[in-house]
Design an enzyme around this catalytic site. Structure first.
Site, PDB file in Angstrom:
ATOM      1  N   TYR A   1      -2.619   0.168   9.694  1.00 17.14           N
ATOM      2  CA  TYR A   1      -2.634  -1.257   8.956  1.00 17.14           C
ATOM      3  C   TYR A   1      -1.340  -1.004   7.821  1.00 17.14           C
ATOM      4  O   TYR A   1      -0.974  -1.264   7.016  1.00 17.14           O
ATOM      5  CB  TYR A   1      -3.679  -0.246   8.274  1.00 17.14           C
ATOM      6  CG  TYR A   1      -4.213  -0.279   6.719  1.00 17.14           C
ATOM      7  CD1 TYR A   1      -4.606  -1.499   6.146  1.00 17.14           C
ATOM      8  CD2 TYR A   1      -3.735   0.223   5.552  1.00 17.14           C
ATOM      9  CE1 TYR A   1      -4.905  -1.855   4.286  1.00 17.14           C
ATOM     10  CE2 TYR A   1      -3.913   0.315   4.169  1.00 17.14           C
ATOM     11  CZ  TYR A   1      -3.551  -0.967   3.775  1.00 17.14           C
ATOM     12  OH  TYR A   1      -4.510  -1.907   2.599  1.00 17.14           O
TER      13      TYR A   1
ATOM     14  N   SER B   1       0.714  -1.151  -0.018  1.00 12.33           N
ATOM     15  CA  SER B   1      -0.137  -0.083  -0.045  1.00 12.33           C
ATOM     16  C   SER B   1       0.461   0.997   0.138  1.00 12.33           C
ATOM     17  O   SER B   1       1.682   1.287   0.180  1.00 12.33           O
ATOM     18  CB  SER B   1      -1.470   0.211   1.256  1.00 12.33           C
ATOM     19  OG  SER B   1      -1.556   1.252   1.465  1.00 12.33           O
TER      20      SER B   1
END
Length: 345
Positions: A161, A136
């Protein structure tokens, strides 16, 4: 080719599976269908792939089969690997979302850490040609050097995350080094388009604009995002399948580049549009596609958020010819057309 796609009922996983099937590959899809967002959307994607309730083989694509399992359960995942001999693995399953990780950290450890080590272990045993996995753009965290390059160090994540995705990259390198597993990590940049995730801003904005509800615009709309259309993302993944990473012999040991390795078949790439858009301009393009103005509720920056994302994709372009083709206005027009059809507006 026989390809495993984890997260096949997810946004990217669905579009990727459909593309691979249309190119006459055999695809095995895995997804837990968890309740992070409306599961009717996930089942809708599976129906588009020909999976109907009570069946795990497609009535539309003969080469598609589906397993409803959780990747954090090693025994269930192992049974799928034993049943199939995969040429490639594309691992997209994960607990997504920056803000959700503030309140539900355990979900990220189970899916993004435990689930990923299970994938790596089974890859070690069954030895496919290539493992491609989702990282990501959030790993860049507090990095302020633009555009983001995979050569930049990413040691200051600002959400759990992001930390789990950074961990995935390190775990992949260790397995690539120890067991000679070719691994490629893709740092996705704000993917949008039809069948997208309802927790993403553009999706919730669309819903609220249609309903006449105000939208929360953080940092007064002064945020930059490298919005990337789903078809461009899928095109990049497919092109990378046969770009098998190799150890890089000219690696500088005194200033190592984190994008590749001297000791392992390991590679990282950004996959984005390479054209960041201000949030307020993005909203204007969305209003244009919907044909209705938004009621804007301006708010300060949120915890765990970053000011800007901007992908340097030059290495990906060199590796496989990746070149995004969808501008923000045409991409949002396609999304809004799908949204109106799906929700019968």
């Amino acid at each position: 080719m026989k390809i495993l796609v984890t997260g096949a009922a997810g946004f990217i996983g669905y579009h990727l599976s459909r593309r691979l099937l249309e190119e006459n590959n055999t695809v095995v899809g895995i997804d837990s269908i968890n309740g992070y967002y409306d599961i009717s959307l996930k089942y809708g994607r599976l129906q588009e792939l020909g999976i109907v309730p009570g069946q795990d083989t497609s009535i539309k694509y003969p080469g598609f089969s589906f397993y409803k399992i959780d990747i954090s359960h090693l025994s269930q995942l192992s049974n799928v690997f034993k049943e199939h001999n995969f040429d490639y693995i594309i691992h997209l399953a994960a607990q997504a979302g920056v803000r959700y990780s503030l309140d539900n950290p355990q979900a990220y450890i189970e899916s993004n850490i435990q689930g990923f080590i299970n994938i790596l272990e089974l890859t070690r045993v069954h030895k496919p040609k290539h493992l491609i996995y989702a990282s990501s753009s959030s790993v860049y965290g507090l990095n302020r050097e633009m555009p983001f390059s995979t050569s930049h160090h990413t040691d200051h994540p600002v959400s759990l995350y992001a930390a789990t995705k950074k961990s995935n990259e390190m775990m992949a390198h260790s397995y690539a080094h120890l067991f000679n597993i070719p691994t490629t990590g893709l740092r996705f940049f704000t993917v949008y388009g039809p069948w997208g995730r309802p927790d993403m801003a553009y999706f919730s904005f669309t819903k609220k604009i249609f309903e006449g509800q105000p939208i929360d615009v953080f940092n007064n709309g002064d945020l930059m995002r490298d919005f990337t259309y789903i078809d461009d993302i899928v095109d990049g993944i497919v092109k990378l399948l046969d770009v098998i990473p190799q150890p890089v012999n000219n690696h500088n040991s005194t200033e190592p580049d984190p994008a590749f390795s001297v000791a392992a078949p390991y590679r990282l790439y950004n996959i984005g549009n390479n054209k960041p858009v201000r949030l307020i301009n993005f909203i204007e393009a969305l209003e244009e596609a919907i044909g209705k103005k938004a009621v804007k509720n301006f708010k300060p920056m949120q915890p765990g958020d970053v000011y800007a994302t901007f992908a340097d994709i030059s290495d990906l372009t060199t590796a496989c010819g990746f070149m995004p083709a969808t501008d923000i206005r045409s991409g949002l027009a396609k999304f809004v057309a799908w949204y109106k059809q799906f929700y019968k507006l």
